[in-house]
Scaffold this motif. Structure first.
Motif, PDB file in Angstrom:
ATOM      1  N   LYS A 127      35.763  41.904  31.219  1.00 52.88           N
ATOM      2  CA  LYS A 127      34.733  41.322  30.353  1.00 52.88           C
ATOM      3  C   LYS A 127      33.764  42.363  29.799  1.00 52.88           C
ATOM      4  O   LYS A 127      32.904  42.039  28.988  1.00 52.88           O
ATOM      5  N   CYS A 128      33.883  43.582  30.267  1.00 53.58           N
ATOM      6  CA  CYS A 128      32.919  44.594  29.813  1.00 53.58           C
ATOM      7  C   CYS A 128      33.067  44.837  28.311  1.00 53.58           C
ATOM      8  O   CYS A 128      34.146  45.135  27.827  1.00 53.58           O
ATOM      9  N   SER A 129      31.960  44.702  27.593  1.00 52.15           N
ATOM     10  CA  SER A 129      31.993  44.839  26.129  1.00 52.15           C
ATOM     11  C   SER A 129      31.922  46.288  25.687  1.00 52.15           C
ATOM     12  O   SER A 129      32.080  46.583  24.518  1.00 52.15           O
ATOM     13  N   GLY A 130      31.639  47.165  26.644  1.00 49.52           N
ATOM     14  CA  GLY A 130      31.496  48.565  26.263  1.00 49.52           C
ATOM     15  C   GLY A 130      30.167  48.860  25.595  1.00 49.52           C
ATOM     16  O   GLY A 130      29.981  49.920  25.000  1.00 49.52           O
ATOM     17  N   CYS A 131      29.216  47.941  25.702  1.00 46.65           N
ATOM     18  CA  CYS A 131      27.927  48.131  25.019  1.00 46.65           C
ATOM     19  C   CYS A 131      27.096  49.234  25.669  1.00 46.65           C
ATOM     20  O   CYS A 131      26.214  49.797  25.056  1.00 46.65           O
ATOM     21  N   ARG A 132      27.369  49.525  26.903  1.00 52.31           N
ATOM     22  CA  ARG A 132      26.654  50.575  27.643  1.00 52.31           C
ATOM     23  C   ARG A 132      25.151  50.331  27.747  1.00 52.31           C
ATOM     24  O   ARG A 132      24.371  51.269  27.910  1.00 52.31           O
ATOM     25  N   ARG A 133      24.764  49.082  27.595  1.00 52.42           N
ATOM     26  CA  ARG A 133      23.338  48.790  27.769  1.00 52.42           C
ATOM     27  C   ARG A 133      22.938  48.978  29.225  1.00 52.42           C
ATOM     28  O   ARG A 133      21.783  49.255  29.529  1.00 52.42           O
ATOM     29  N   CYS A 134      23.904  48.826  30.148  1.00 46.88           N
ATOM     30  CA  CYS A 134      23.597  49.042  31.561  1.00 46.88           C
ATOM     31  C   CYS A 134      23.237  50.500  31.826  1.00 46.88           C
ATOM     32  O   CYS A 134      22.342  50.797  32.617  1.00 46.88           O
ATOM     33  N   GLU A 135      23.923  51.408  31.126  1.00 48.19           N
ATOM     34  CA  GLU A 135      23.606  52.833  31.289  1.00 48.19           C
ATOM     35  C   GLU A 135      22.178  53.107  30.816  1.00 48.19           C
ATOM     36  O   GLU A 135      21.435  53.879  31.420  1.00 48.19           O
ATOM     37  N   ARG A 171      28.192  54.166  35.156  1.00 41.97           N
ATOM     38  CA  ARG A 171      28.704  54.793  33.943  1.00 41.97           C
ATOM     39  C   ARG A 171      29.916  54.020  33.439  1.00 41.97           C
ATOM     40  O   ARG A 171      30.758  53.585  34.232  1.00 41.97           O
ATOM     41  N   ILE A 172      29.968  53.854  32.130  1.00 41.88           N
ATOM     42  CA  ILE A 172      31.086  53.131  31.534  1.00 41.88           C
ATOM     43  C   ILE A 172      32.122  54.143  31.081  1.00 41.88           C
ATOM     44  O   ILE A 172      31.859  54.983  30.232  1.00 41.88           O
ATOM     45  N   PHE A 173      33.294  54.068  31.665  1.00 37.91           N
ATOM     46  CA  PHE A 173      34.391  54.946  31.261  1.00 37.91           C
ATOM     47  C   PHE A 173      35.260  54.224  30.248  1.00 37.91           C
ATOM     48  O   PHE A 173      35.643  53.077  30.464  1.00 37.91           O
ATOM     49  N   VAL A 204      35.379  50.548  31.683  1.00 37.86           N
ATOM     50  CA  VAL A 204      35.284  50.359  33.122  1.00 37.86           C
ATOM     51  C   VAL A 204      33.888  50.715  33.632  1.00 37.86           C
ATOM     52  O   VAL A 204      33.515  51.891  33.654  1.00 37.86           O
ATOM     53  N   PRO A 205      33.098  49.728  34.019  1.00 39.66           N
ATOM     54  CA  PRO A 205      31.804  50.033  34.642  1.00 39.66           C
ATOM     55  C   PRO A 205      32.065  50.634  36.027  1.00 39.66           C
ATOM     56  O   PRO A 205      32.755  50.031  36.842  1.00 39.66           O
ATOM     57  N   HIS A 206      31.521  51.817  36.252  1.00 40.12           N
ATOM     58  CA  HIS A 206      31.853  52.562  37.453  1.00 40.12           C
ATOM     59  C   HIS A 206      30.574  52.808  38.241  1.00 40.12           C
ATOM     60  O   HIS A 206      29.673  53.487  37.751  1.00 40.12           O
ATOM     61  N   LYS A 259      20.771  42.873  35.051  1.00 40.24           N
ATOM     62  CA  LYS A 259      19.890  42.086  34.178  1.00 40.24           C
ATOM     63  C   LYS A 259      20.320  42.146  32.718  1.00 40.24           C
ATOM     64  O   LYS A 259      20.391  41.117  32.052  1.00 40.24           O
ATOM     65  N   VAL A 260      20.606  43.365  32.227  1.00 44.26           N
ATOM     66  CA  VAL A 260      20.957  43.439  30.798  1.00 44.26           C
ATOM     67  C   VAL A 260      22.343  42.865  30.538  1.00 44.26           C
ATOM     68  O   VAL A 260      22.583  42.250  29.495  1.00 44.26           O
ATOM     69  N   CYS A 261      23.224  43.041  31.493  1.00 44.26           N
ATOM     70  CA  CYS A 261      24.577  42.492  31.294  1.00 44.26           C
ATOM     71  C   CYS A 261      24.519  40.963  31.288  1.00 44.26           C
ATOM     72  O   CYS A 261      25.197  40.307  30.502  1.00 44.26           O
ATOM     73  N   GLN A 262      23.659  40.431  32.127  1.00 46.29           N
ATOM     74  CA  GLN A 262      23.484  38.973  32.164  1.00 46.29           C
ATOM     75  C   GLN A 262      22.727  38.482  30.935  1.00 46.29           C
ATOM     76  O   GLN A 262      23.052  37.450  30.374  1.00 46.29           O
ATOM     77  N   ARG A 290      24.985  37.958  28.317  1.00 45.05           N
ATOM     78  CA  ARG A 290      26.010  36.972  28.669  1.00 45.05           C
ATOM     79  C   ARG A 290      27.432  37.532  28.624  1.00 45.05           C
ATOM     80  O   ARG A 290      28.374  36.811  28.358  1.00 45.05           O
ATOM     81  N   TRP A 291      27.549  38.833  28.874  1.00 41.35           N
ATOM     82  CA  TRP A 291      28.906  39.368  28.984  1.00 41.35           C
ATOM     83  C   TRP A 291      29.471  39.057  30.362  1.00 41.35           C
ATOM     84  O   TRP A 291      30.657  38.923  30.526  1.00 41.35           O
ATOM     85  N   ASN A 292      28.578  39.024  31.318  1.00 35.13           N
ATOM     86  CA  ASN A 292      28.984  38.663  32.670  1.00 35.13           C
ATOM     87  C   ASN A 292      30.037  39.598  33.269  1.00 35.13           C
ATOM     88  O   ASN A 292      30.886  39.176  34.047  1.00 35.13           O
ATOM     89  N   ALA A 293      29.970  40.857  32.874  1.00 30.82           N
ATOM     90  CA  ALA A 293      30.856  41.846  33.488  1.00 30.82           C
ATOM     91  C   ALA A 293      30.281  42.265  34.842  1.00 30.82           C
ATOM     92  O   ALA A 293      31.002  42.717  35.724  1.00 30.82           O
ATOM     93  N   LEU A 294      28.969  42.127  34.983  1.00 34.48           N
ATOM     94  CA  LEU A 294      28.292  42.445  36.245  1.00 34.48           C
ATOM     95  C   LEU A 294      27.434  41.262  36.643  1.00 34.48           C
ATOM     96  O   LEU A 294      26.814  40.631  35.798  1.00 34.48           O
ATOM     97  N   TRP A 295      27.419  40.958  37.907  1.00 35.40           N
ATOM     98  CA  TRP A 295      26.464  39.959  38.385  1.00 35.40           C
ATOM     99  C   TRP A 295      26.167  40.234  39.849  1.00 35.40           C
ATOM    100  O   TRP A 295      26.926  40.938  40.511  1.00 35.40           O
TER     101      TRP A 295
HETATM  102  S1  SF4 Z   1      28.862  46.268  32.236  1.00 33.99           S
HETATM  103 FE1  SF4 Z   1      27.766  44.778  30.977  1.00 33.99          FE
HETATM  104  S2  SF4 Z   1      25.984  45.889  30.186  1.00 33.99           S
HETATM  105 FE2  SF4 Z   1      27.442  47.417  30.989  1.00 33.99          FE
HETATM  106  S3  SF4 Z   1      28.659  48.017  29.212  1.00 33.99           S
HETATM  107 FE3  SF4 Z   1      29.760  46.381  30.227  1.00 33.99          FE
HETATM  108  S4  SF4 Z   1      29.058  44.530  29.141  1.00 33.99           S
HETATM  109 FE4  SF4 Z   1      27.586  46.139  28.665  1.00 33.99          FE
END
Ligand code: SF4
Ligand code: SF4
Ligand code: SF4
Lengths: 627, 175
Positions: free
Chosen positions: B12-20, B39-41, B49-51, B124-127, B130-135
């Motif tokens: 589900k990771c959008s690759g937005c890298r807002r988590c970084e 880190r998003i690879f 891949v959120p790592h 928080k930012v992933c939620q 609403r990408w829900n790649a992390l919770w």
């Molecule tokens: S884990 Fe969530 S916030 Fe981080 S890049 Fe993926 S979608 Fe974006």
């Protein structure tokens, strides 16, 4: 103190394999901001006095990759590619998303200026202070997907060999070209991340002419400091909040609801080379894309809250292996409806081939449609094309795209783009084919028609824009809406940010002030900065050369097709109103302080501090006034 | 305090890298992707891949540290880095099955996710998006070893995801 910038630009002379670091005066940055605006300044200063002789596909052209002060801060990072355009012979600012811009900013640079031409294929590798011109013979000839895979693996190996103490290295930012760029097609794009393209302008061909296969960058620092951090962070939060909470349809479907929606709702979508602009073909609905081909519903670039891209892949059947994003609206239109293709699978397949070849989907789709109409009319035959170019046949169009990218047979002519192809084929066939060429000043028109009056581009959008057919920079009189006037749109290209995340124009100026500390008002932007950039772009567009020149009396005009009545749909019979067009056009010229032919007047140029531009334009005035 | 865990759904990771961005702002005060603990690879575009640290039950990184710079926070179960003690030897990286710890890009110490003391910014930012790649989830209480299955290298994860997302041909591409 300079805020929001690294204050450093990489300068690469490929002919002499020389790399240096350039600083640009703060005053110039303030007057030109970055991206497209700064490109106009650099190009004017360095090439202005010999513009007509500069071959866009020759070593004397400059290739610019420029960020702006907002890049990386404003959610959704992009980079602006520019130079003398092989399509218009003027300047086009063409932006592309991906992770390149952020990496470049974190490596400590605001941009890259490439000159000269390498002796053999090379790519540029940047890791912070370490910059190297590397051999690219092993990837020359490779298509997009293979190019990325090789470059990522190779760079990660390189990084850990040279800087092994760091742990695992993350993938770099990569801009690259496919075969279309290598073969100097004027409709080749600068590509990123499989399917992202800076397509307008034809800068993929410029990269190819310099034998520059790719630019790879890895940055390990933070973004440059800003003037008012608190304000910047609260603006980021606000842009993200609004984008996420209030733009859910945009997020959910991106521009991908266009394939059905724009045709059905606004009668402004190109169909079979713009012979029609309306369709009600539900087989091309967003639900069909969503449920049949999207394998990832949200895909975005650095910092993006909207993530309007959707990833499509076809896992079985005749188009197995095709990968692209969405396709976004433009590509749904140009590589779908414009070619008479109304199935998501066919559309994804053609888009995937076009991406992989490194062609611009808009310019490519336009020329493919142009060729298919000539085939429909019996002007181009199977013998000319080597293909039965029937509307709606994805395989046939993919085959032709391939011929274009490799300049094989008829592809050699079509690789020149619709305008030049129309000139050449008109001569060969001894009939006027320009009426089927839907372009402006050599640049194919974005997939938003003006005949119905229901879509956003104003009546003078393409005819008067310094960026030709570019739908992301339309000429218009209104100032307060981003999508109606190139003076506003120019800001996004200079900032450099993704305008799909801009829902309130004021954010941009607030952001600029918080990042740079400069108090640049909207008025100053419209009346001085943007006006200055447009004047330079306009001057160089009119100077043109070496192969094609524009006469504003002839070429500040809509494509003929837009004056043909719409043949179908709720707006059937409607066409562009010539009188309205002429009236709006002269009003537009007047607003900008340009004369009746759209040449900036001496008075205007002096006010803008562009006396040198005025001197050069005198040549054009003499030519036009005397003929 | 209930021990939290950051659950992840790579597909589900959008690759937005807002988590970084969020992580580096929180821990470094700057937007600084390379100094982010997550880190998003993107070894293949479209496969992001959120790592980040999974807090292995046996903490091989902590074991491997020769200077006791790493310790386990009893409340959160996160690995804490004592910057003063860290000699930047990289032994923890070698010991981690996922090669997750990494050196700070400009300072001489390792960085590892510390779960933001129980209030993860990345989540928080992933939620929010609403990408829900992390919770956040309660730390799995069954077989703690299954947590450890997440401590894999981005290469390994990408291979599996590539097969899932694009089909088996792509699996081979990851070196
Ligand atoms: S884990 Fe969530 S916030 Fe981080 S890049 Fe993926 S979608 Fe974006
Ligand atoms: S995932 Fe790696 S860094 Fe985290 S606890 Fe396990 S060994 Fe340590
Ligand atoms: S929990 Fe905190 S430290 Fe760990 S990755 Fe997320 S933001 Fe960074």
């Amino acid at each position: 103190m300079l805020y929001g910038y690294n204050g450093k630009f990489i300068e690469v002379d490929l002919s002499n394999e020389k790399i240096s670091i350039e600083k640009i005066d703060e005053q110039i940055l303030r007057e030109y901001i970055g991206g497209r605006a700064l490109a106009s300044k650099i190009l004017w200063d360095r090439l202005g006095n010999k513009w007509e002789e500069v071959d866009p596909l020759g070593p004397e052209n400059l290739l610019l990759f420029l960020t702006g002060p907002l890049t990386g801060y404003f959610p959704g990072a992009r980079i602006c590619v520019s130079g003398k355009s092989p399509q218009s012979n003027g300047i086009v600012g063409s932006t592309v998303g991906g992770n390149f811009a952020m990496e470049l900013r974190c490596a400590g640079y605001d941009g890259i200026i490439v000159s000269g031409e390498a002796k053999k294929p090379v790519y540029l590798f940047i890791k912070d202070d370490f910059i190297e011109i590397k051999d690219a013979s092993h990837i020359w000839g490779k298509r997009g997907i293979d190019t990325i895979k090789i470059l990522i693996n190779e760079t990660l190996k390189d990084l850990s060999n040279k800087w092994s103490w760091k742990g695992l290295w993350k993938d770099p930012g990569i801009l690259y070209i496919g075969p279309a760029g290598e073969n100097k097609s004027r409709i080749a794009a600068v590509m990123s991340k499989w399917s992202h393209a800076a397509g307008y302008g034809g800068y993929g061909g410029v990269m190819g002419s310099k034998k520059l296969k790719a630019v790879v960058v890895k940055g390990s620092n933070s973004l440059p400091p800003v003037a008012n951090k608190e304000k910047v962070l609260s603006l980021i939060a606000e842009v993200c909040r609004v984008s996420i909470q209030e733009k859910d349809d945009w997020r959910r479907w991106g521009t991908g609801y266009g394939g059905y929606g724009v045709g059905a709702d606004t009668s402004s979508e190109p169909i079979r080379n713009w012979q029609e602009e309306w369709h009600d073909n539900k087989s091309f609905g967003v639900d069909k894309f969503e449920e049949r081909v999207w394998i990832k519903r949200y895909w975005g670039d650095d910092g993006c809250p909207t993530t309007c891209l959707k990833l499509s892949a076809i896992k079985d059947g005749e188009f197995k292996g095709a990968i692209t994003d969405n396709p976004d609206y433009e590509l749904q239109a140009y590589l779908g409806t414009n070619l008479g293709i109304f199935t998501p699978e066919g559309n994804v397949y053609v888009a995937s081939v076009v991406d992989d070849l490194g062609l611009c989907g808009i310019q490519g789709g336009n020329v493919l449609g142009f060729a298919a109409e000539l085939y429909q009319r019996g002007i181009l035959t199977k013998k000319d094309l080597g293909i039965e170019l029937e509307w709606g046949n994805p395989k046939a169009f993919a085959k032709l795209a391939e011929k274009i990218a490799y300049r094989k047979g008829i592809g050699n002519i079509l690789a020149e783009g619709t305008y030049r192809a129309a000139l050449k084929l008109s001569k060969r066939k001894k009939i006027d084919l320009m009426k089927y060429a839907v372009q402006s000043k050599g640049i194919a028109i974005g997939a938003h028609g003006i005949r119905s009056g229901l879509d956003y581009p104003p009546i003078i959008a393409y005819a008067c824009s310094v960026q030709g057919g570019d739908h992301t920079s339309v000429a218009g009189l209104i100032r307060e809406e981003l999508w109606k006037c190139e003076l506003s749109m120019l800001f996004a290209d200079s900032g450099v940010v993704c305008s799909f995340n801009v829902f309130k124009l004021d954010w941009l100026w607030d952001f600029l002030e918080a990042v740079t500390g400069w108090n640049i008002t909207k008025e100053e932007w419209y009346e001085k900065i943007a006006a200055r950039v447009l004047a330079i772009q306009r001057a160089l567009l009119l100077l043109g050369g070496p192969d094609i020149y524009w006469d504003p009396r002839i070429h500040d005009e809509n494509p003929e097709r837009f004056y043909e009545p719409l043949p179908s749909g709720p707006k059937k019979g409607k066409a562009t109103d010539k009188e309205d067009f002429l009236k709006t056009k002269s009003e537009y010229y007047k607003t900008l302080g340009w004369d009746e032919y759209g040449i900036p007047t001496s008075e205007t140029l002096n006010k803008l501090g562009l006396k040198d531009v005025d001197n050069v334009l005198q040549k054009i005035r003499n030519k036009i006034y005397s003929s | 305090m209930k021990q939290i865990w950051i659950a992840r759904d790579y597909s589900k990771c959008s690759g937005c890298r807002r988590c970084e961005i969020a992580c580096s702002l929180k821990h470094e005060g700057e937007i600084w992707p390379e100094a982010s603990r997550i880190r998003i690879f993107m070894l293949i575009p479209g496969i992001e891949v959120p790592h980040l640290c999974v807090q292995c039950p046996d903490y091989p990184c902590v074991e491997a540290c020769p200077t006791n710079a790493l310790s386990i926070n009893k409340e959160t179960s996160a690995v804490e880095v004592d910057k003063e003690k860290c000699i930047a030897c990289g032994k923890c990286i070698d010991a981690c099955p996922g090669k997750i710890p990494h050196m700070h890009p400009t300072k001489k110490h390792i960085i590892i996710c510390n779960l933001c003391n129980g209030d993860p910014e990345c989540v928080k930012v992933c939620q929010e998006g609403r990408w829900n790649a992390l919770w956040t989830a309660p730390r799995p209480s069954g077989s703690l070893l299954s947590i450890k299955l997440y401590a894999r290298t981005p290469q390994e994860i990408t291979k599996d995801l590539a097969r899932n997302i694009y089909g088996e041909e792509f699996e081979k591409e990851v070196k």
